[in-house]
Design a protein around this motif. Structure first.
Motif, PDB file in Angstrom:
ATOM      1  N   PHE A  61     -11.004  -6.795  -0.334  1.00  0.00           N
ATOM      2  CA  PHE A  61      -9.658  -6.197  -1.689  1.00  0.00           C
ATOM      3  C   PHE A  61      -9.033  -7.558  -2.332  1.00  0.00           C
ATOM      4  CE2 PHE A  61      -8.523  -5.336   2.990  1.00  0.00           C
ATOM      5  CZ  PHE A  61      -9.201  -3.857   2.721  1.00  0.00           C
ATOM      6  N   PRO A  62     -10.128  -8.028  -3.228  1.00  0.00           N
ATOM      7  CA  PRO A  62      -9.884  -8.805  -4.595  1.00  0.00           C
ATOM      8  C   PRO A  62      -8.992  -8.635  -5.256  1.00  0.00           C
ATOM      9  CG  PRO A  62     -11.923  -7.591  -4.767  1.00  0.00           C
ATOM     10  CD  PRO A  62     -11.286  -6.962  -3.884  1.00  0.00           C
ATOM     11  N   ASP A  63      -8.119 -10.087  -5.535  1.00  0.00           N
ATOM     12  CA  ASP A  63      -6.710  -9.116  -6.594  1.00  0.00           C
ATOM     13  C   ASP A  63      -7.123  -9.441  -7.604  1.00  0.00           C
ATOM     14  OD1 ASP A  63      -7.564 -12.184  -7.498  1.00  0.00           O
ATOM     15  OD2 ASP A  63      -6.002 -12.869  -6.657  1.00  0.00           O
ATOM     16  N   THR A  64      -8.499  -9.209  -8.191  1.00  0.00           N
ATOM     17  CA  THR A  64      -9.161  -9.037  -9.774  1.00  0.00           C
ATOM     18  C   THR A  64      -9.370  -7.669 -10.041  1.00  0.00           C
ATOM     19  OG1 THR A  64     -11.399  -9.612  -8.978  1.00  0.00           O
ATOM     20  CG2 THR A  64      -9.886 -10.996  -9.721  1.00  0.00           C
ATOM     21  N   ASP A  65      -9.504  -6.635  -8.747  1.00  0.00           N
ATOM     22  CA  ASP A  65      -9.097  -5.410  -8.975  1.00  0.00           C
ATOM     23  C   ASP A  65      -7.990  -4.581  -9.273  1.00  0.00           C
ATOM     24  OD1 ASP A  65     -10.138  -2.702  -8.123  1.00  0.00           O
ATOM     25  OD2 ASP A  65     -12.148  -3.174  -6.796  1.00  0.00           O
ATOM     26  N   THR A  66      -8.320  -3.875  -9.812  1.00  0.00           N
ATOM     27  CA  THR A  66      -7.156  -2.506  -9.972  1.00  0.00           C
ATOM     28  C   THR A  66      -7.032  -1.649  -9.330  1.00  0.00           C
ATOM     29  OG1 THR A  66      -7.868  -1.606 -12.058  1.00  0.00           O
ATOM     30  CG2 THR A  66      -7.094  -3.688 -12.477  1.00  0.00           C
ATOM     31  N   LYS A  67      -7.865  -1.631  -8.370  1.00  0.00           N
ATOM     32  CA  LYS A  67      -7.114  -0.698  -7.479  1.00  0.00           C
ATOM     33  C   LYS A  67      -6.152  -0.575  -6.422  1.00  0.00           C
ATOM     34  CE  LYS A  67     -11.513  -0.611  -5.206  1.00  0.00           C
ATOM     35  NZ  LYS A  67     -12.690   0.449  -4.303  1.00  0.00           N
ATOM     36  N   TYR A  68      -6.435  -2.470  -5.814  1.00  0.00           N
ATOM     37  CA  TYR A  68      -4.995  -3.042  -5.649  1.00  0.00           C
ATOM     38  C   TYR A  68      -3.827  -3.825  -5.732  1.00  0.00           C
ATOM     39  CZ  TYR A  68     -10.262  -2.980  -2.586  1.00  0.00           C
ATOM     40  OH  TYR A  68     -10.580  -2.284  -2.024  1.00  0.00           O
ATOM     41  N   LYS A  69      -4.086  -3.859  -7.367  1.00  0.00           N
ATOM     42  CA  LYS A  69      -2.573  -3.588  -7.961  1.00  0.00           C
ATOM     43  C   LYS A  69      -1.205  -2.866  -7.203  1.00  0.00           C
ATOM     44  CE  LYS A  69       0.020  -5.517 -10.981  1.00  0.00           C
ATOM     45  NZ  LYS A  69       0.471  -6.741 -10.211  1.00  0.00           N
ATOM     46  N   GLY A  70      -0.539  -3.171  -6.301  1.00  0.00           N
ATOM     47  CA  GLY A  70       0.349  -2.942  -6.023  1.00  0.00           C
ATOM     48  C   GLY A  70       0.183  -2.108  -5.005  1.00  0.00           C
ATOM     49  N   ILE A  71      -0.954  -2.391  -3.919  1.00  0.00           N
ATOM     50  CA  ILE A  71      -1.462  -1.555  -2.830  1.00  0.00           C
ATOM     51  C   ILE A  71      -0.178  -1.262  -1.977  1.00  0.00           C
ATOM     52  CG2 ILE A  71      -2.580  -2.817  -2.140  1.00  0.00           C
ATOM     53  CD1 ILE A  71      -4.424  -0.240  -1.225  1.00  0.00           C
ATOM     54  N   ASP A  72       0.158  -0.489  -0.858  1.00  0.00           N
ATOM     55  CA  ASP A  72       0.550  -0.528   0.104  1.00  0.00           C
ATOM     56  C   ASP A  72      -0.344  -0.985   1.416  1.00  0.00           C
ATOM     57  OD1 ASP A  72       1.509  -0.320   2.861  1.00  0.00           O
ATOM     58  OD2 ASP A  72       2.249   2.038   2.523  1.00  0.00           O
ATOM     59  N   SER A  73       0.649  -2.675   1.805  1.00  0.00           N
ATOM     60  CA  SER A  73      -0.430  -3.207   3.112  1.00  0.00           C
ATOM     61  C   SER A  73      -1.219  -3.004   4.100  1.00  0.00           C
ATOM     62  CB  SER A  73      -0.160  -4.645   2.685  1.00  0.00           C
ATOM     63  OG  SER A  73      -0.290  -5.460   1.877  1.00  0.00           O
ATOM     64  N   ILE A  74      -0.228  -1.748   4.612  1.00  0.00           N
ATOM     65  CA  ILE A  74      -0.278  -0.949   5.389  1.00  0.00           C
ATOM     66  C   ILE A  74      -2.034  -0.485   5.704  1.00  0.00           C
ATOM     67  CG2 ILE A  74       0.370   0.682   7.619  1.00  0.00           C
ATOM     68  CD1 ILE A  74       1.407  -1.840   8.026  1.00  0.00           C
ATOM     69  N   GLU A  75      -2.724   0.128   4.001  1.00  0.00           N
ATOM     70  CA  GLU A  75      -3.738   1.003   4.288  1.00  0.00           C
ATOM     71  C   GLU A  75      -4.682   0.122   4.230  1.00  0.00           C
ATOM     72  OE1 GLU A  75      -3.891   4.152   3.612  1.00  0.00           O
ATOM     73  OE2 GLU A  75      -1.542   3.689   4.446  1.00  0.00           O
ATOM     74  N   LEU A  76      -4.537  -1.368   3.382  1.00  0.00           N
ATOM     75  CA  LEU A  76      -5.517  -2.520   3.983  1.00  0.00           C
ATOM     76  C   LEU A  76      -5.911  -2.462   5.008  1.00  0.00           C
ATOM     77  CD1 LEU A  76      -4.343  -4.737   1.146  1.00  0.00           C
ATOM     78  CD2 LEU A  76      -5.964  -3.053   0.940  1.00  0.00           C
ATOM     79  N   LEU A  77      -4.606  -3.321   6.092  1.00  0.00           N
ATOM     80  CA  LEU A  77      -4.698  -3.558   7.607  1.00  0.00           C
ATOM     81  C   LEU A  77      -5.399  -1.653   8.532  1.00  0.00           C
ATOM     82  CD1 LEU A  77      -3.807  -4.570  10.432  1.00  0.00           C
ATOM     83  CD2 LEU A  77      -1.910  -3.762   9.830  1.00  0.00           C
ATOM     84  N   LYS A  78      -5.210  -1.030   7.671  1.00  0.00           N
ATOM     85  CA  LYS A  78      -5.636   0.445   8.235  1.00  0.00           C
ATOM     86  C   LYS A  78      -7.367   0.545   8.150  1.00  0.00           C
ATOM     87  CE  LYS A  78      -2.301   3.724   8.384  1.00  0.00           C
ATOM     88  NZ  LYS A  78      -1.463   5.081   7.590  1.00  0.00           N
ATOM     89  N   HIS A  79      -8.102   0.565   6.428  1.00  0.00           N
ATOM     90  CA  HIS A  79      -9.022   0.148   6.396  1.00  0.00           C
ATOM     91  C   HIS A  79     -10.023  -0.907   7.353  1.00  0.00           C
ATOM     92  CE1 HIS A  79     -12.544   0.209   3.881  1.00  0.00           C
ATOM     93  NE2 HIS A  79     -12.479  -1.066   3.509  1.00  0.00           N
ATOM     94  N   CYS A  80      -9.189  -2.163   7.349  1.00  0.00           N
ATOM     95  CA  CYS A  80      -9.928  -3.487   8.507  1.00  0.00           C
ATOM     96  C   CYS A  80     -10.193  -3.275   9.749  1.00  0.00           C
ATOM     97  CB  CYS A  80      -8.801  -4.596   8.117  1.00  0.00           C
ATOM     98  SG  CYS A  80      -8.191  -5.459   5.974  1.00  0.00           S
ATOM     99  N   LEU A  81      -8.970  -2.421   9.982  1.00  0.00           N
ATOM    100  CA  LEU A  81      -9.340  -1.097  11.841  1.00  0.00           C
ATOM    101  C   LEU A  81     -10.450  -0.763  11.702  1.00  0.00           C
ATOM    102  CD1 LEU A  81      -8.602  -1.387  14.450  1.00  0.00           C
ATOM    103  CD2 LEU A  81      -6.935   0.470  13.445  1.00  0.00           C
ATOM    104  N   ARG A  82     -10.936   0.091  10.033  1.00  0.00           N
ATOM    105  CA  ARG A  82     -12.023   0.775  10.718  1.00  0.00           C
ATOM    106  C   ARG A  82     -13.610  -0.063  10.943  1.00  0.00           C
ATOM    107  NH1 ARG A  82      -8.367   4.205   7.440  1.00  0.00           N
ATOM    108  NH2 ARG A  82      -9.838   2.585   5.325  1.00  0.00           N
ATOM    109  N   LEU A  83     -12.880  -1.319   9.795  1.00  0.00           N
ATOM    110  CA  LEU A  83     -14.033  -2.123   9.442  1.00  0.00           C
ATOM    111  C   LEU A  83     -14.739  -2.939  10.984  1.00  0.00           C
ATOM    112  CD1 LEU A  83     -13.932  -3.946   6.486  1.00  0.00           C
ATOM    113  CD2 LEU A  83     -15.703  -2.119   6.448  1.00  0.00           C
ATOM    114  N   VAL A  84     -13.457  -3.342  11.374  1.00  0.00           N
ATOM    115  CA  VAL A  84     -13.980  -3.593  12.966  1.00  0.00           C
ATOM    116  C   VAL A  84     -14.217  -2.607  14.272  1.00  0.00           C
ATOM    117  CG1 VAL A  84     -12.944  -4.796  15.056  1.00  0.00           C
ATOM    118  CG2 VAL A  84     -11.590  -5.531  12.248  1.00  0.00           C
ATOM    119  N   ARG A  85     -14.062  -1.689  14.044  1.00  0.00           N
ATOM    120  CA  ARG A  85     -14.246  -0.391  14.571  1.00  0.00           C
ATOM    121  C   ARG A  85     -15.699   0.035  14.364  1.00  0.00           C
ATOM    122  NH1 ARG A  85      -9.049   3.285  15.234  1.00  0.00           N
ATOM    123  NH2 ARG A  85      -8.112   2.230  17.246  1.00  0.00           N
ATOM    124  N   ALA A  86     -16.179   0.052  13.545  1.00  0.00           N
ATOM    125  CA  ALA A  86     -17.293   0.472  13.159  1.00  0.00           C
ATOM    126  C   ALA A  86     -18.199  -0.599  13.656  1.00  0.00           C
ATOM    127  CB  ALA A  86     -17.608  -0.181  11.248  1.00  0.00           C
TER     128      ALA A  86
END
Length: 155
Positions: A61-86
């Motif tokens: 989730f690079p801070d240079t990517d505008t799609k992550y500007k102001g994003i709810d970090s819980i959404e980032l956590l859910k994505h990380c969980l999916r990666l780990v489960r994969a």
């Protein structure tokens, strides 16, 4: 079984909300960052990614990517969980500590545990959140920032 460790720190500034572990905490300052700057959730993300040898939060989730500007970090956590489960892993438990001189976080720890358990799709007994001060030492003790660290066990 694999262990991962995560750490994050953000500067406290005026004009931002203070969000830790997905919980909005009333305070006169908030954490500065590209996302919502939830240092606790970011530390958990890094711990999960590290345990599965999947890099770090900045890589995903690079801070240079505008799609992550102001994003709810819980959404980032859910994505990380999916990666780990994969990769075939499940979370056994996590133990996190938030370091902040102020505000007092004790009244919010249980809600943080509930929010994190829901995001991680696990039992609240698998989530430990602690808080401490730095006895007024360093930038945290001076009220300039908040840091968090986390250790996770996956299998």
């Amino acid at each position: 079984m694999r262990i991962g460790m995560g750490y994050d720190v953000h500067r406290l500034v005026d004009g931002r909300r203070l969000i830790l572990g997905g919980v909005d905490i009333p305070f006169e300052k908030g954490l500065l960052g590209h996302s919502d700057a939830d240092a606790l959730t970011h530390a958990i993300c890094d711990a999960l990614l590290g345990a599965a040898a999947l890099g770090d939060i900045g890589q995903h989730f690079p801070d240079t990517d505008t799609k992550y500007k102001g994003i709810d970090s819980i959404e980032l956590l859910k994505h990380c969980l999916r990666l780990v489960r994969a990769e075939g892993y499940i979370l056994v438990n996590l133990d996190a500590t938030v370091m902040a001189q102020a505000p007092k976080l004790s009244p919010y720890k249980e809600r943080m545990r509930q929010t994190l358990a829901a995001a991680l799709e696990c039992n609240i007994t698998q989530i430990s959140v602690k808080a401490t001060t730095t006895e007024r030492l360093g930038y945290i003790g001076a009220g300039e920032g908040i840091a968090a660290m986390c250790i996770v066990l996956i299998e």
